[in-house]
Enzyme design. Structure first.
Site, mmCIF file in Angstrom:
data_model
loop_
_atom_site.group_PDB
_atom_site.id
_atom_site.type_symbol
_atom_site.label_atom_id
_atom_site.label_comp_id
_atom_site.label_asym_id
_atom_site.label_seq_id
_atom_site.Cartn_x
_atom_site.Cartn_y
_atom_site.Cartn_z
ATOM 1 N N SER A 95 0.834 -1.200 0.000
ATOM 2 C CA SER A 95 0.000 0.000 0.000
ATOM 3 C C SER A 95 0.872 1.255 0.000
ATOM 4 O O SER A 95 1.658 1.465 -0.924
ATOM 5 C CB SER A 95 -0.962 -0.053 1.186
ATOM 6 N N ASP B 13 -9.852 -4.760 -4.704
ATOM 7 C CA ASP B 13 -9.223 -3.791 -3.811
ATOM 8 C C ASP B 13 -10.011 -2.485 -3.878
ATOM 9 O O ASP B 13 -9.942 -1.755 -4.861
ATOM 10 C CB ASP B 13 -7.770 -3.564 -4.224
ATOM 11 N N HIS C 290 -7.881 -5.594 -0.195
ATOM 12 C CA HIS C 290 -6.665 -4.789 -0.178
ATOM 13 C C HIS C 290 -5.461 -5.494 0.438
ATOM 14 O O HIS C 290 -4.352 -5.440 -0.116
ATOM 15 C CB HIS C 290 -6.928 -3.474 0.567
#
Length: 282
Positions: free
Chosen positions: A120, A227, A257
């Protein structure tokens, strides 16, 4: 579980809390280390959420190092306040230098190849690390990376004040226990974004976009097709800008995610270690 040691070092503007897994004299059933992994965690979380990832990697021949970024987890700084992501990248490089030289269990491992795994926001940090220090990496793994643009940042910067809208835990994983643990974790930030951090995120993304591709660095991009926090279309646009000549991608159908915390996390981690073994010839 792999042996871990928590330690600290001086970052760009305060103390950073780091963790090292593996590399100890008593390794149990773990194989002799073949490579070093740097883990870069995402926004609002901390490196302690990566115990399972680290254990998997150690069991397959890695020494793993990670750090709570500035303002995250146990590290110093106002919570989730990041003024400049170049400093965060510099902290990660300092972690590598110190860990390879003197962290518990790491002495004498300076010759091992280094693999950086960023998730991320940590994917953004990892991509920039590779642009700055790519010659020190054997491979790069980007998981649901914030690259190109992050629509939530653009939307929030238009608002004043920035609303306190917590992450919906069900967007993290199809496993409800992951969301429940996230909500209950006192080291996870559950408040609003801070404007300087949003501005720094946008500045970091723009810098990456104009700083060139990753050349021949073997790079694996993994992401869930569902996601909802970092949309696949945004990550793909960013990947296309920085992709060099050695990009591999793997999109996991239905995954959300946090692919390392998904219901098929062993498949995901197997994809990562197969990629690393392919690069290193293991």
């Amino acid at each position: 579980m792999a042996t871990s040691n928590e330690w600290t070092f001086d970052g760009t503007d305060g103390e950073r809390v780091a963790r090292t897994w593996g590399g100890a004299a008593d390794r149990g059933d773990a194989p002799e280390p073949r490579y070093v992994v740097l883990l870069a965690h995402g926004y609002g979380e901390h490196i302690g959420r990566y115990e399972y990832v680290a254990d998997w990697l150690v069991s397959r021949g890695a020494i793993v190092h990670g750090v709570d970024h500035v303002g995250h987890g146990k590290s110093a700084g106002e919570r989730v306040l990041v003024g400049d992501y170049e400093d965060v990248v510099a902290d990660l490089h300092t972690l590598l230098e110190l860990a390879r030289a003197s962290a518990p269990g790491s002495a004498g491992r300076a010759d091992l190849p280094v693999v950086l795994i960023g998730h991320s926001m940590g994917g953004m940090i990892g991509a920039r690390f590779a642009q700055r220090y790519g010659g020190e990496l054997a491979a790069l793994v980007l998981s649901g990376p914030v690259l190109g643009r992050w629509q939530v940042v653009d939307d929030l910067l238009l608002l004043d004040p920035i609303p306190d809208t917590p992450i919906e835990p069900s967007t993290l994983s199809r496993d409800p226990a992951v969301g429940e643990a996230y909500v209950a974790d006192p080291l996870v930030w559950h408040g609003p974004f801070k404007r300087p951090t949003l501005e720094a995120l946008n500045a970091g993304l723009a810098l990456i976009a104009r700083s060139g591709d990753l050349g021949a660095l073997p790079t694996l991009w993994i992401q869930g097709s569902d996601d909802q926090l970092v949309p696949l279309v945004d990550s793909r646009a960013g990947i296309e800008v920085i992709a060099g000549s050695a990009l591999t991608e793997h999109i996991f159908p239905g995954a959300r995610h946090e692919v390392f915390n998904e219901t098929n996390r062993d498949e995901v981690l197997g994809t990562v270690t197969d990629f690393v073994d392919g690069v290193l010839g293991g």
